[in-house]
Design a protein around this motif. Structure first.
Motif, PDB file in Angstrom:
ATOM      1  N   ALA A   1       0.994  -1.182   0.068  1.00 36.16           N
ATOM      2  CA  ALA A   1      -0.186   0.042  -0.099  1.00 36.16           C
ATOM      3  C   ALA A   1       0.782   1.413  -0.027  1.00 36.16           C
ATOM      4  CB  ALA A   1      -0.845  -0.031   1.113  1.00 36.16           C
ATOM      5  N   THR A   2       0.440   2.377  -0.391  1.00 42.34           N
ATOM      6  CA  THR A   2       0.912   3.570  -0.686  1.00 42.34           C
ATOM      7  C   THR A   2       0.897   4.318   0.931  1.00 42.34           C
ATOM      8  OG1 THR A   2      -0.686   4.923  -1.293  1.00 42.34           O
ATOM      9  CG2 THR A   2       0.535   4.277  -2.905  1.00 42.34           C
ATOM     10  N   GLU A   3      -0.103   3.890   1.656  1.00 43.62           N
ATOM     11  CA  GLU A   3      -0.012   4.367   2.995  1.00 43.62           C
ATOM     12  C   GLU A   3       0.083   3.101   4.061  1.00 43.62           C
ATOM     13  OE1 GLU A   3      -0.221   7.624   3.707  1.00 43.62           O
ATOM     14  OE2 GLU A   3      -0.429   8.394   1.540  1.00 43.62           O
ATOM     15  N   ASP A   4       0.694   3.581   5.215  1.00 38.76           N
ATOM     16  CA  ASP A   4       0.904   2.476   6.317  1.00 38.76           C
ATOM     17  C   ASP A   4      -0.481   1.991   6.454  1.00 38.76           C
ATOM     18  OD1 ASP A   4       3.379   3.386   5.817  1.00 38.76           O
ATOM     19  OD2 ASP A   4       3.769   3.740   7.924  1.00 38.76           O
ATOM     20  N   PRO A   5      -0.791   0.781   6.299  1.00 37.57           N
ATOM     21  CA  PRO A   5      -2.003   0.148   6.624  1.00 37.57           C
ATOM     22  C   PRO A   5      -2.279  -0.008   8.222  1.00 37.57           C
ATOM     23  CG  PRO A   5      -0.596  -1.589   5.986  1.00 37.57           C
ATOM     24  CD  PRO A   5       0.174  -0.230   5.876  1.00 37.57           C
ATOM     25  N   ALA A   6      -3.504   0.455   8.599  1.00 43.92           N
ATOM     26  CA  ALA A   6      -3.895  -0.014  10.174  1.00 43.92           C
ATOM     27  C   ALA A   6      -4.176  -1.331  10.465  1.00 43.92           C
ATOM     28  CB  ALA A   6      -5.074   1.322  10.571  1.00 43.92           C
ATOM     29  N   GLU A   7      -4.880  -2.119   9.555  1.00 44.58           N
ATOM     30  CA  GLU A   7      -5.219  -3.326  10.024  1.00 44.58           C
ATOM     31  C   GLU A   7      -5.283  -4.295   8.486  1.00 44.58           C
ATOM     32  OE1 GLU A   7      -9.906  -2.827   9.170  1.00 44.58           O
ATOM     33  OE2 GLU A   7      -9.553  -2.997  11.081  1.00 44.58           O
ATOM     34  N   CYS A   8      -5.299  -5.466   8.617  1.00 43.86           N
ATOM     35  CA  CYS A   8      -5.182  -6.511   7.707  1.00 43.86           C
ATOM     36  C   CYS A   8      -6.635  -6.518   6.837  1.00 43.86           C
ATOM     37  CB  CYS A   8      -5.027  -7.777   8.036  1.00 43.86           C
ATOM     38  SG  CYS A   8      -5.186  -9.086   6.738  1.00 43.86           S
ATOM     39  N   PRO A   9      -7.030  -6.089   5.691  1.00 37.19           N
ATOM     40  CA  PRO A   9      -7.799  -6.129   5.192  1.00 37.19           C
ATOM     41  C   PRO A   9      -8.684  -7.601   4.909  1.00 37.19           C
ATOM     42  CG  PRO A   9      -6.250  -5.952   3.427  1.00 37.19           C
ATOM     43  CD  PRO A   9      -5.608  -5.976   4.839  1.00 37.19           C
ATOM     44  N   LYS A  10      -7.935  -8.476   5.292  1.00 33.39           N
ATOM     45  CA  LYS A  10      -8.567  -9.898   5.040  1.00 33.39           C
ATOM     46  C   LYS A  10      -9.279 -10.299   6.239  1.00 33.39           C
ATOM     47  CE  LYS A  10      -7.509 -14.652   3.522  1.00 33.39           C
ATOM     48  NZ  LYS A  10      -6.303 -15.527   2.917  1.00 33.39           N
ATOM     49  N   CYS A  11      -8.323 -10.285   7.560  1.00 29.10           N
ATOM     50  CA  CYS A  11      -8.754 -10.768   8.515  1.00 29.10           C
ATOM     51  C   CYS A  11      -9.215  -9.605   9.822  1.00 29.10           C
ATOM     52  CB  CYS A  11      -7.896 -11.787   9.187  1.00 29.10           C
ATOM     53  SG  CYS A  11      -6.329 -11.096   9.689  1.00 29.10           S
ATOM     54  N   LYS A  12      -8.670  -8.687   9.241  1.00 28.91           N
ATOM     55  CA  LYS A  12      -8.966  -7.497  10.341  1.00 28.91           C
ATOM     56  C   LYS A  12      -8.003  -7.184  11.374  1.00 28.91           C
ATOM     57  CE  LYS A  12     -12.320  -6.185   7.518  1.00 28.91           C
ATOM     58  NZ  LYS A  12     -12.025  -5.213   6.749  1.00 28.91           N
ATOM     59  N   GLY A  13      -6.781  -8.250  11.356  1.00 31.30           N
ATOM     60  CA  GLY A  13      -5.956  -8.170  12.603  1.00 31.30           C
ATOM     61  C   GLY A  13      -4.934  -6.742  12.499  1.00 31.30           C
ATOM     62  N   SER A  14      -4.540  -6.491  13.598  1.00 32.93           N
ATOM     63  CA  SER A  14      -3.609  -5.268  13.444  1.00 32.93           C
ATOM     64  C   SER A  14      -2.303  -5.523  13.803  1.00 32.93           C
ATOM     65  CB  SER A  14      -4.388  -4.380  14.754  1.00 32.93           C
ATOM     66  OG  SER A  14      -4.173  -5.157  15.951  1.00 32.93           O
ATOM     67  N   THR A  15      -1.876  -6.928  13.785  1.00 34.40           N
ATOM     68  CA  THR A  15      -0.534  -7.140  13.774  1.00 34.40           C
ATOM     69  C   THR A  15       0.166  -7.382  12.444  1.00 34.40           C
ATOM     70  OG1 THR A  15      -0.870  -8.119  16.109  1.00 34.40           O
ATOM     71  CG2 THR A  15       1.377  -8.572  15.217  1.00 34.40           C
ATOM     72  N   LEU A  16       0.830  -6.142  12.134  1.00 35.40           N
ATOM     73  CA  LEU A  16       1.259  -6.034  10.756  1.00 35.40           C
ATOM     74  C   LEU A  16       2.847  -5.870  10.898  1.00 35.40           C
ATOM     75  CD1 LEU A  16      -1.417  -4.008   8.992  1.00 35.40           C
ATOM     76  CD2 LEU A  16      -1.338  -6.343   9.281  1.00 35.40           C
ATOM     77  N   LEU A  17       3.598  -6.679  10.141  1.00 38.69           N
ATOM     78  CA  LEU A  17       5.020  -6.364  10.246  1.00 38.69           C
ATOM     79  C   LEU A  17       5.620  -5.872   8.945  1.00 38.69           C
ATOM     80  CD1 LEU A  17       6.631  -9.341  12.219  1.00 38.69           C
ATOM     81  CD2 LEU A  17       6.189  -7.015  12.920  1.00 38.69           C
ATOM     82  N   GLN A  18       6.351  -4.787   8.752  1.00 39.05           N
ATOM     83  CA  GLN A  18       6.632  -4.319   7.515  1.00 39.05           C
ATOM     84  C   GLN A  18       7.988  -4.883   7.022  1.00 39.05           C
ATOM     85  OE1 GLN A  18       7.208  -0.060   6.966  1.00 39.05           O
ATOM     86  NE2 GLN A  18       7.572  -0.022   5.081  1.00 39.05           N
ATOM     87  N   GLU A  19       8.085  -5.046   5.777  1.00 40.76           N
ATOM     88  CA  GLU A  19       9.185  -5.834   5.143  1.00 40.76           C
ATOM     89  C   GLU A  19      10.498  -4.903   5.723  1.00 40.76           C
ATOM     90  OE1 GLU A  19      11.683  -7.613   3.408  1.00 40.76           O
ATOM     91  OE2 GLU A  19       9.809  -8.163   2.601  1.00 40.76           O
ATOM     92  N   THR A  20      11.427  -5.535   6.133  1.00 38.62           N
ATOM     93  CA  THR A  20      12.838  -5.146   6.436  1.00 38.62           C
ATOM     94  C   THR A  20      13.593  -4.428   5.447  1.00 38.62           C
ATOM     95  OG1 THR A  20      13.789  -7.157   6.737  1.00 38.62           O
ATOM     96  CG2 THR A  20      12.636  -6.255   8.580  1.00 38.62           C
ATOM     97  N   ASP A  21      13.496  -5.106   4.241  1.00 39.62           N
ATOM     98  CA  ASP A  21      14.211  -4.639   3.042  1.00 39.62           C
ATOM     99  C   ASP A  21      13.937  -3.511   2.671  1.00 39.62           C
ATOM    100  OD1 ASP A  21      15.436  -7.187   3.453  1.00 39.62           O
ATOM    101  OD2 ASP A  21      14.695  -8.096   1.488  1.00 39.62           O
ATOM    102  N   VAL A  22      15.059  -2.668   2.003  1.00 36.88           N
ATOM    103  CA  VAL A  22      14.686  -1.509   1.252  1.00 36.88           C
ATOM    104  C   VAL A  22      14.807  -1.653  -0.131  1.00 36.88           C
ATOM    105  CG1 VAL A  22      15.640   0.033   2.931  1.00 36.88           C
ATOM    106  CG2 VAL A  22      17.073  -0.899   1.226  1.00 36.88           C
ATOM    107  N   LEU A  23      14.262  -0.886  -1.189  1.00 29.14           N
ATOM    108  CA  LEU A  23      14.411  -1.024  -2.668  1.00 29.14           C
ATOM    109  C   LEU A  23      15.987  -0.669  -3.116  1.00 29.14           C
ATOM    110  CD1 LEU A  23      11.236   0.544  -3.586  1.00 29.14           C
ATOM    111  CD2 LEU A  23      11.863  -1.799  -3.730  1.00 29.14           C
TER     112      LEU A  23
END
Length: 889
Positions: A429-451
């Motif tokens: 997503a272009t904006e940091d998500p607040a919850e999972c669109p599939k299960c509505k869970g809020s524990t989201l881990l961002q990818e640690t790699d950079v481009l």
């Protein structure tokens, strides 16, 4: 500024600093993003924020500045977009080294604190190269300076990533990559530098299962055998066809290896049998995909052997190599070791030897993007200049592989992907998500790699202009007019900009791509610190001035040919700057009586010298315009050099002294008006190449003008072309040059006036010489000048030097002026001295020991000296022959 005289000596440092400050203060580099009409734009290849100006930068940016200044002077709304690249791996290395001095690692700070530390470094030290570009005279629109990590560009990066992902063009998967054990990151193929190195070829016996046979495989990396999962042979190879389908046994490990047939295997390399290690070799990985082979990874990200490496586990890769070779030898599996030249791949930043490893990475599926970029060049939407690079571009685009865009570092654009810890959903997503669109869970881990750094650079032509917003700047200046770049980043950057520009803007990012060559040392070697042959642009500019340095680069920038640079060349062009300066110093006092409206009259009503110089000026204007517009920078520079030094200074200024020093006021005014016109036009022609000295002189010529930078650039006027004047001046110059040559050959002092006889069958030539008698007498320094027709009977001089111009015979009587015996003695003595030195140099160049031990520069110096002495010898021999002939006449 007030009109007046120039100081006696040209001192570039003060002039450069003053004028650059003036240009910036008056916003003369600034583009109008809403102006309609003629537009011209270039985006600067963003130098690394860690960088310092080197010769490649100097050449690249000098050529861009020539194009920008030229088009600005021609009335274009001109944008040169500047900026710097965040240089992920290089910048992280710089800051990590700083931390190491404090006894810290980045892990001690944590990601957020480390990134803060990098931004602090960038604020304090990241602008060095930008100021150095100012020092070079670059007329960038500094008000628009961008950085690949600034807020606007970061937004563009996220937008592109998300759109490509949604279009199925970005995916995450296991694939073999180039891995740097030092930087702990994947590298694209283009970030691996290949060098030839001395190595070995180890020939190892692999037993055949249930047989007394064995197959011998050849490898340059015996440690990787721990990960072998097959042996491959060419199915057409008679030596091994009977083994296909059987199993070999992996020595030391005992693993069964299927023997497969594949046409990719070279029958000529090594033994013709290939050990297949899919997890640690690019070609083997492709083989494994075709033949459904197992992948066994035996090395970790530090370059150490992992648990799959049996009792070698924990060893460094090179330590393991030694141990494996020793055990193979001990157990009778090692057949032989042969010296072998191999291509070693190194990380382009830290120079560590890379390891191919299977790793989970993010990739761009580039084939659909590449095809669009390929067609754009084929259809002529973008030209690549010189044209020979087009074929290279086609080959690369037709054989492109998916682009690994993830890097395992902290400094860079963090990949905008999150994994839901509840259901495993990947959210991009272009904006940091607040919850999972599939299960509505809020524990989201961002990818640690950079481009990959080149991902953001690929968006540079449109992200710097405000995309994804549809800005006026984009509307006005995209597509850009030209990209100037080195061939080494044709694929790193140019091809990727083409792909992204077409995908997201619907049009190519630039109409022309001009690819310049490398700057090498005077013997043709690539400059490197290890060779000690690096020429520092900043030091050169301090010593010789920026204009001399820029003009040198321009004069040597021939299409498709590397530049051989030496300080002696730069010194030569500093002399050219002094020539320009002194010409202006001579002219300025004579221009003070002119009004701004005074211009040369119609060519036909002017004296011959004025007609000639105006004709030559306009031919030069035509040549310079054509050369710049076709990217023949060296041709433009050489035309300007030839006209300035050899026509304007050496001939016109010298001839003008006759009328300027005379009593005829009309002639004086005509000469002064012509001189101002030519000198002013010349400053404008030279300005894109040498901006500082030309601005200084132009301000004295026409103080009412705000800046020469705004032009107008001189227009070619065909009505000023005067072949008749050029022909007549050519005759007069030929006569003068003949006398000067005789004076030089006969060793006659320049101050000594000479008699001159000219025999001509042409009445027109005789009239021309009579009418321009004062010119010949002044420029040739003659005092008894006679023009002789065939009807006149004169007794020829007893002793005279002769020459021929057209069909005219030139005689310079030398009786009482030259002592032939003394000259013969002098020339013979000089000849003997040159012959002796030439023999010494020849002996050196034929000495194998000298050629083997001396460095290339020393050998080249001797070769140049040999050529110089040979030419001198020829000249002295010719002079001696003439003097002997003169004695016998």
């Amino acid at each position: 500024m007030d009109q007046g005289t120039l100081p006696k000596a040209y001192e570039p440092a003060e002039i450069e600093k003053r004028w650059y400050s003036f240009w910036e203060e008056k916003k003369l580099f600034h583009a109008d993003d809403e102006k309609t009409g003629k537009e011209y734009s270039i985006v600067i290849p963003p130098p690394n924020v860690t960088g310092s100006l080197h010769m490649g930068h100097a050449l690249n940016n000098t050529l861009q500045d020539i194009l920008i200044r030229y088009h600005r002077m021609n009335g274009y709304n001109t944008l040169w977009m500047p900026g710097t690249d965040h240089a992920g791996i290089a910048t992280q290395n710089v800051v990590e080294k700083q931390l190491a001095l404090e006894g810290l690692k980045r892990e001690d700070l944590g990601r957020e604190k480390f990134i803060e530390r990098v931004w602090t470094w960038k604020a304090m030290s990241g602008g060095v190269i930008i100021n150095q570009l100012r020092r070079l005279g670059c007329s960038c629109d500094w008000d628009r300076e961008r950085f690949t990590m600034d807020e606007g560009l970061s937004r563009a990066v996220r937008e592109v990533f998300v759109r490509l992902y949604e279009d199925g063009l970005i995916y995450k998967g296991d694939y073999i990559v180039n891995w740097c054990p030092r930087c702990h990151t994947a590298l694209s193929d283009l970030e691996v530098e290949h060098e030839e190195a001395s190595g070995n070829l180890w020939l190892i016996r692999y037993p055949i299962e249930d047989s007394d046979e064995h197959v011998v495989v050849a490898t340059t990396r015996p440690e990787t055998m721990l990960g072998d999962t097959a042996v491959a042979v060419n199915p057409e190879d008679d030596r091994y066809r009977h083994l296909i389908g059987k199993n070999a046994i992996l020595p030391l490990v005992g693993r069964k290896l299927r023997i497969i047939g594949d046409p990719v295997v070279s029958m000529e390399f090594g033994t013709g049998a290939l050990k297949v290690t899919p997890s640690h070799d690019m070609t083997d990985f492709e083989l494994s995909m075709r033949h459904n082979l197992e992948h066994v990874t035996i090395m970790d990200y530090n370059g150490h052997i992992n648990a799959n490496g049996i009792h070698f586990a924990g060893m460094d890769r090179y330590e393991c190599r030694k141990a494996i070779v020793a055990e193979l030898q001990e157990k009778g599996y090692l057949e032989s070791i042969q010296p072998y030249a191999l291509g070693l791949g190194r990380c382009y930043r830290c120079k560590e030897v890379v390891e191919p490893l299977i790793s989970q990475q993010w990739f761009v599926k580039v084939e659909p993007l590449a095809q669009a970029a390929l067609k754009a060049v084929q259809k002529g939407h973008t030209r690549i200049i010189p044209e020979n690079w087009t074929k290279v571009y086609y080959e690369w685009m037709n054989n492109i592989r998916d682009w690994c865009i993830s890097r395992q570092i902290w400094w860079g654009h963090r990949i905008p992907a999150w994994t839901c810890q509840g259901c495993g959903e990947i959210i991009v997503a272009t904006e940091d998500p607040a919850e999972c669109p599939k299960c509505k869970g809020s524990t989201l881990l961002q990818e640690t790699d950079v481009l990959d750094t080149w991902f953001s650079s690929a968006l540079w032509p449109f992200s710097t202009m405000g995309w994804p917003d549809r800005t006026e700047l984009l509307h006005t200046f995209y597509p850009t007019s030209c990209l100037v770049t080195g061939f080494d980043i044709l694929f790193f950057w140019v091809a990727r900009m083409m792909m992204m520009g077409i995908k997201f803007m619907g049009d190519v990012p630039f109409r022309d791509v001009y690819i310049h060559a490398l700057v090498r040392d005077e013997s043709g070697k690539k400059m490197s610190k290890s060779l000690g042959n690096v020429i520092d642009p900043l030091q050169v500019m301090d010593v010789y001035g920026t204009d001399a340095f820029r003009f040198t680069l321009s004069a040597l920038a021939a299409q498709g040919r590397d530049i051989r640079l030496s300080e002696s060349r730069i010194e030569g062009y500093r002399n050219f700057m002094n020539k320009v300066w002194n010409a202006a110093r001579f002219a300025l006092p004579y221009l003070e009586t002119l009004s701004p409206e005074d211009t040369p009259a119609d060519s036909k009503s002017l004296p011959l010298a004025e007609r000639w110089i105006l004709s030559r000026l306009h031919r030069t204007i035509q040549e310079v315009r054509s050369s710049i517009e076709t990217y023949c920078f060296n041709d433009a520079a050489q035309s300007l050099y030839q006209f300035t030094w050899h026509e304007f200074c050496d001939w016109y200024i010298e001839e003008s002294k006759i009328s300027l020093g005379g009593e005829n006021q009309d002639a004086k005014r005509a000469t002064a008006a012509t001189m101002r016109y030519v000198l002013d036009a010349l400053m404008m022609l030279l300005h894109p190449f040498i901006p500082f000295i030309t601005e200084e002189i132009a301000a004295k010529i026409r103080p009412e003008r705000a800046s020469i930078m705004k032009g107008p650039f001189p227009e070619f006027d065909p009505s000023r072309i005067d072949p008749e004047a050029e022909n007549m001046m050519g005759i007069l110059m030929g006569v003068v040059s003949s006398v000067r040559n005789i004076r030089s050959e006969m060793n006659i002092a320049p101050s000594r006036a000479l008699p001159l006889l000219v025999f001509s069958f042409s009445e027109q030539e005789r009239e021309l010489l009579d009418k321009n008698r004062s010119m010949v007498e002044t420029l040739a320094k003659v005092n008894e000048f006679r023009v002789i027709s065939p009807s006149q009977e004169i007794e020829p001089p007893r002793m005279a030097a002769t020459a021929v111009v057209n069909e005219m015979r030139i005689l310079v009587p030398l009786e009482g002026i030259v002592d032939p015996d003394a000259e013969i003695f002098r020339l013979s003595k000089e000849l003997a001295k040159i012959e002796k030195e030439l023999q010494s140099v020849s002996r050196k160049l034929s000495n194998e020991e000298f050629l083997a031990k001396a460095n290339a520069a020393a050998v080249q110096k001797q070769k140049e000296r040999h050529s110089e002495l040979t030419a001198k010898l020829s000249g002295l021999g010719s002079g001696l022959e003439k003097m002997r002939s003169l004695k016998s006449s």
